[in-house]
Write an enzyme that holds these catalytic residues in place. Structure first.
Site, PDB file in Angstrom:
ATOM      1  N   GLY A  20     -28.539 -37.322  40.996  1.00  0.00           N
ATOM      2  CA  GLY A  20     -28.647 -37.066  39.555  1.00  0.00           C
ATOM      3  C   GLY A  20     -27.643 -37.875  38.753  1.00  0.00           C
ATOM      4  O   GLY A  20     -27.084 -37.384  37.773  1.00  0.00           O
ATOM      5  N   GLY A  21     -27.447 -39.123  39.164  1.00  0.00           N
ATOM      6  CA  GLY A  21     -26.423 -39.947  38.510  1.00  0.00           C
ATOM      7  C   GLY A  21     -26.879 -40.653  37.249  1.00  0.00           C
ATOM      8  O   GLY A  21     -26.110 -41.361  36.618  1.00  0.00           O
ATOM      9  N   GLY A  22     -28.127 -40.445  36.857  1.00  0.00           N
ATOM     10  CA  GLY A  22     -28.670 -41.229  35.752  1.00  0.00           C
ATOM     11  C   GLY A  22     -28.244 -40.786  34.373  1.00  0.00           C
ATOM     12  O   GLY A  22     -28.305 -41.566  33.421  1.00  0.00           O
ATOM     13  N   SER A  23     -27.831 -39.525  34.239  1.00  0.00           N
ATOM     14  CA  SER A  23     -27.449 -39.057  32.898  1.00  0.00           C
ATOM     15  C   SER A  23     -26.429 -37.935  33.021  1.00  0.00           C
ATOM     16  O   SER A  23     -26.121 -37.467  34.117  1.00  0.00           O
ATOM     17  CB  SER A  23     -28.690 -38.552  32.135  1.00  0.00           C
ATOM     18  OG  SER A  23     -29.170 -37.354  32.729  1.00  0.00           O
ATOM     19  N   ASP A  71     -37.433 -38.496  43.929  1.00  0.00           N
ATOM     20  CA  ASP A  71     -37.569 -37.112  43.485  1.00  0.00           C
ATOM     21  C   ASP A  71     -36.931 -36.230  44.547  1.00  0.00           C
ATOM     22  O   ASP A  71     -37.440 -36.125  45.670  1.00  0.00           O
ATOM     23  CB  ASP A  71     -39.053 -36.767  43.308  1.00  0.00           C
ATOM     24  CG  ASP A  71     -39.250 -35.376  42.715  1.00  0.00           C
ATOM     25  OD1 ASP A  71     -38.313 -34.548  42.792  1.00  0.00           O
ATOM     26  OD2 ASP A  71     -40.342 -35.126  42.170  1.00  0.00           O
ATOM     27  N   LEU A  72     -35.840 -35.595  44.182  1.00  0.00           N
ATOM     28  CA  LEU A  72     -35.072 -34.801  45.151  1.00  0.00           C
ATOM     29  C   LEU A  72     -35.836 -33.579  45.639  1.00  0.00           C
ATOM     30  O   LEU A  72     -35.450 -32.963  46.631  1.00  0.00           O
ATOM     31  CB  LEU A  72     -33.744 -34.363  44.519  1.00  0.00           C
ATOM     32  CG  LEU A  72     -32.757 -35.505  44.260  1.00  0.00           C
ATOM     33  CD1 LEU A  72     -31.732 -35.085  43.203  1.00  0.00           C
ATOM     34  CD2 LEU A  72     -32.054 -35.911  45.546  1.00  0.00           C
ATOM     35  N   TYR A 163     -31.832 -20.340  38.633  1.00  0.00           N
ATOM     36  CA  TYR A 163     -30.713 -21.300  38.564  1.00  0.00           C
ATOM     37  C   TYR A 163     -29.410 -20.628  38.986  1.00  0.00           C
ATOM     38  O   TYR A 163     -28.636 -21.178  39.777  1.00  0.00           O
ATOM     39  CB  TYR A 163     -30.620 -21.826  37.133  1.00  0.00           C
ATOM     40  CG  TYR A 163     -29.468 -22.774  36.842  1.00  0.00           C
ATOM     41  CD1 TYR A 163     -29.565 -24.143  37.127  1.00  0.00           C
ATOM     42  CD2 TYR A 163     -28.296 -22.315  36.244  1.00  0.00           C
ATOM     43  CE1 TYR A 163     -28.516 -25.005  36.833  1.00  0.00           C
ATOM     44  CE2 TYR A 163     -27.246 -23.174  35.949  1.00  0.00           C
ATOM     45  CZ  TYR A 163     -27.359 -24.522  36.242  1.00  0.00           C
ATOM     46  OH  TYR A 163     -26.318 -25.376  35.953  1.00  0.00           O
ATOM     47  N   THR A 165     -29.060 -18.067  40.902  1.00  0.00           N
ATOM     48  CA  THR A 165     -29.131 -17.816  42.345  1.00  0.00           C
ATOM     49  C   THR A 165     -28.781 -19.088  43.121  1.00  0.00           C
ATOM     50  O   THR A 165     -28.023 -19.056  44.094  1.00  0.00           O
ATOM     51  CB  THR A 165     -30.556 -17.350  42.716  1.00  0.00           C
ATOM     52  OG1 THR A 165     -30.834 -16.167  41.975  1.00  0.00           O
ATOM     53  CG2 THR A 165     -30.680 -17.070  44.200  1.00  0.00           C
TER      54      THR A 165
HETATM   55  N1  LIG Z   1     -23.759 -29.325  31.501  1.00  0.00           N
HETATM   56  C1  LIG Z   1     -23.231 -28.145  31.744  1.00  0.00           C
HETATM   57  O1  LIG Z   1     -22.855 -27.396  30.833  1.00  0.00           O
HETATM   58  C2  LIG Z   1     -23.065 -27.653  33.150  1.00  0.00           C
HETATM   59  C3  LIG Z   1     -22.429 -26.424  33.339  1.00  0.00           C
HETATM   60  C4  LIG Z   1     -22.272 -25.939  34.626  1.00  0.00           C
HETATM   61  C5  LIG Z   1     -22.717 -26.681  35.708  1.00  0.00           C
HETATM   62  N2  LIG Z   1     -23.321 -27.862  35.507  1.00  0.00           N
HETATM   63  C6  LIG Z   1     -23.794 -28.578  36.683  1.00  0.00           C
HETATM   64  O2  LIG Z   1     -23.319 -29.906  36.676  1.00  0.00           O
HETATM   65  C7  LIG Z   1     -24.305 -30.775  37.222  1.00  0.00           C
HETATM   66  C8  LIG Z   1     -24.682 -31.848  36.218  1.00  0.00           C
HETATM   67  O3  LIG Z   1     -25.094 -31.219  35.024  1.00  0.00           O
HETATM   68  P1  LIG Z   1     -25.685 -32.035  33.785  1.00  0.00           P
HETATM   69  O4  LIG Z   1     -25.613 -31.114  32.627  1.00  0.00           O
HETATM   70  O5  LIG Z   1     -25.101 -33.392  33.723  1.00  0.00           O
HETATM   71  O6  LIG Z   1     -27.228 -32.138  34.236  1.00  0.00           O
HETATM   72  P2  LIG Z   1     -28.398 -32.998  33.588  1.00  0.00           P
HETATM   73  O7  LIG Z   1     -29.582 -32.130  33.577  1.00  0.00           O
HETATM   74  O8  LIG Z   1     -27.981 -33.634  32.317  1.00  0.00           O
HETATM   75  O9  LIG Z   1     -28.540 -34.166  34.647  1.00  0.00           O
HETATM   76  C9  LIG Z   1     -29.031 -33.944  35.907  1.00  0.00           C
HETATM   77  C10 LIG Z   1     -29.578 -35.251  36.455  1.00  0.00           C
HETATM   78  O10 LIG Z   1     -30.391 -34.896  37.567  1.00  0.00           O
HETATM   79  C11 LIG Z   1     -31.591 -35.651  37.486  1.00  0.00           C
HETATM   80  N3  LIG Z   1     -32.692 -34.929  38.132  1.00  0.00           N
HETATM   81  C12 LIG Z   1     -33.278 -33.774  37.711  1.00  0.00           C
HETATM   82  N4  LIG Z   1     -34.298 -33.456  38.532  1.00  0.00           N
HETATM   83  C13 LIG Z   1     -34.359 -34.422  39.480  1.00  0.00           C
HETATM   84  C14 LIG Z   1     -35.202 -34.662  40.607  1.00  0.00           C
HETATM   85  N5  LIG Z   1     -36.204 -33.836  40.905  1.00  0.00           N
HETATM   86  N6  LIG Z   1     -34.968 -35.736  41.384  1.00  0.00           N
HETATM   87  C15 LIG Z   1     -33.964 -36.605  41.074  1.00  0.00           C
HETATM   88  N7  LIG Z   1     -33.133 -36.445  40.019  1.00  0.00           N
HETATM   89  C16 LIG Z   1     -33.327 -35.364  39.243  1.00  0.00           C
HETATM   90  C17 LIG Z   1     -31.863 -35.783  35.988  1.00  0.00           C
HETATM   91  O11 LIG Z   1     -32.760 -36.851  35.718  1.00  0.00           O
HETATM   92  C18 LIG Z   1     -30.467 -36.002  35.454  1.00  0.00           C
HETATM   93  O12 LIG Z   1     -30.119 -37.376  35.404  1.00  0.00           O
HETATM   94  C19 LIG Z   1     -25.488 -29.877  37.591  1.00  0.00           C
HETATM   95  O13 LIG Z   1     -25.391 -29.498  38.947  1.00  0.00           O
HETATM   96  C20 LIG Z   1     -25.309 -28.675  36.702  1.00  0.00           C
HETATM   97  O14 LIG Z   1     -25.905 -27.515  37.222  1.00  0.00           O
HETATM   98  C21 LIG Z   1     -23.510 -28.375  34.250  1.00  0.00           C
END
Ligand SMILES: NC(=O)c1ccc[n+]([C@@H]2O[C@H](COP(=O)([O-])OP(=O)(O)OC[C@H]3O[C@@H](n4cnc5c(N)ncnc54)[C@H](O)[C@@H]3O)[C@@H](O)[C@H]2O)c1
Length: 256
Positions: A20-23, A71-72, A163, A165
Site C-alpha cells: 500500500g505504498g502508493g498513497s 491486488d493484495l 476493520y 477486528t
Molecule cells: N490514516 C489514519 O488515520 C490511520 C489511523 C490508524 C491506522 N492507520 C493504518 O495505517 C495504514 C495506512 O493508512 P492510510 O490512511 O495511509 O491508508 P490509505 O487508505 O490512504 O492507503 C492505503 C493504500 O493501500 C492501497 N490498497 C488498498 N487496497 C489494496 C489492495 N487490494 N491491493 C493493493 N493495495 C491496496 C491503497 O491503494 C492505498 O495506496 C493502514 O494500515 C491503516 O489502517 C491509518
C-alpha cells in the site's frame, strides 16, 4: 515532506518491501526509506498514484523505488509478488504491512461476503506477505516486519466492526509471528497510529470538526500527518531496535 532528522545508516542499500505504498502513510514511508538510501519496492492497486510517486522519486534517490501493481486480496499471488520484489531489489530485509481499507459499515449491513472482503485486505495479506518474506529474510540473516494496526480497535468505534477486528488481529498476529520467527532473527512489531489526516481520509471521512475534536483529546495539540509515522517506522526497521520484537508502538499524539 518533512524528513526525519535522523539518518539510519544501516538502512542504506537495504531491501524494503512496503504494501500500500502508493498513497497516504505508505507513500510517506516509500519516500522516507528511499531517501535513507534503501532499495524500496512497493505494492499497490492504485496505478496512477503509484506510478507518479515512483517517477517523482526516480531521479532523486540513490535507488529508484520499484512499483509492483498487485491486488493484495489475491492471497495466492503474494508469494510470486514477493519473489518479483526480491528480483528487483535484492534481499528483502524489511517488510512494512501498511495497506488497508477502512470501510465504514453498519452492523446490520454486514454480510459474510462483506466480512470476508474486508479481512481479505485488512488482515489476510499481513500474514501471507510475512509468510512469503520470511524465507528471504532468513537467508539474508534476519529482518524486521512492521505491521500497521490502529488505535481504532481500542476506541469502541461501532462503524468499523470488521476493520477493528482486523486491526486487533494484527496485534495478535504480530506476537505470534514474533515468537515463531525470532529464532531466525526476524523481528515483528506493530505501529498503532491515531488519527492521521491524509488526502483520502479528508475526502472520505474526516470533517474539520472531527479533526479538531481528536486534537483536543490528544496530549500534543498537533494534527497527525503521514510523515509523523515515518520516524517510528524507520526506527523499527533499523538495527537501532535490534532487540525489540513482539511489541506495539502507539503513535497517536497521546490519546490513549
Ligand atoms: N490514516 C489514519 O488515520 C490511520 C489511523 C490508524 C491506522 N492507520 C493504518 O495505517 C495504514 C495506512 O493508512 P492510510 O490512511 O495511509 O491508508 P490509505 O487508505 O490512504 O492507503 C492505503 C493504500 O493501500 C492501497 N490498497 C488498498 N487496497 C489494496 C489492495 N487490494 N491491493 C493493493 N493495495 C491496496 C491503497 O491503494 C492505498 O495506496 C493502514 O494500515 C491503516 O489502517 C491509518
Amino acid at each position: 515532506m518533512a524528513f526525519p532528522a535522523a539518518a539510519f545508516h544501516d538502512l542504506q542499500g537495504r531491501g524494503v518491501l512496503i504494501s500500500g505504498g502508493g498513497s497516504g502513510i505508505g507513500a510517506a514511508l516509500v519516500e522516507a526509506f528511499a531517501r535513507q538510501g534503501a532499495r524500496v519496492a512497493f505494492i499497490d492497486i492504485a496505478e496512477a498514484e503509484s506510478r507518479a510517486l515512483a517517477e517523482r522519486l526516480a531521479n532523486d534517490c540513490a535507488f529508484a523505488p520499484v512499483f509492483l501493481r498487485a491486488d493484495l486480496r489475491d492471497a495466492r499471488s503474494l508469494a510470486g509478488i514477493v519473489d518479483q520484489a526480491a528480483a528487483a531489489i535484492g534481499d528483502i530485509r524489511v517488510l512494512v504491512n501498511n495497506a488497508a481499507r477502512d470501510d465504514r459499515q453498519r452492523i446490520e449491513d454486514v454480510t459474510p461476503e462483506s466480512w470476508d472482503e474486508n479481512l481479505s485486505i485488512n488482515l489476510r495479506p499481513v500474514f501471507f506477505l510475512a509468510q512469503a518474506v520470511a524465507p528471504h529474510m532468513k537467508r539474508a540473516g534476519g529482518g524486521s516486519i512492521v505491521n500497521f494496526s490502529s488505535i481504532a480497535y481500542l476506541l469502541n468505534m461501532g462503524e468499523i466492526p470488521a476493520y477493528a477486528t482486523a486491526k486487533a488481529g494484527i496485534v495478535g498476529l504480530t506476537k505470534s509471528l514474533a515468537g515463531r520467527l525470532g529464532p531466525d532473527d526476524i523481528r515483528v512489531n506493530a505501529i498503532l497510529p491515531g488519527m492521521v489526516v491524509t488526502e483520502r481520509q479528508k475526502q472520505l471521512w474526516l470533517t474539520d470538526a472531527a479533526i479538531a475534536a481528536m486534537r483536543d483529546k490528544q496530549c500534543l495539540k498537533h494534527t497527525l500527518i503521514a510523515d509523523d509515522m515515518v520516524g517510528p517506522c524507520l526506527y523499527l526497521a533499523s538495527d537501532c531496535s535490534a532487540r525489540m520484537t513482539a511489541q506495539t508502538m502507539i503513535i497517536d499524539g497521546g490519546v490513549l
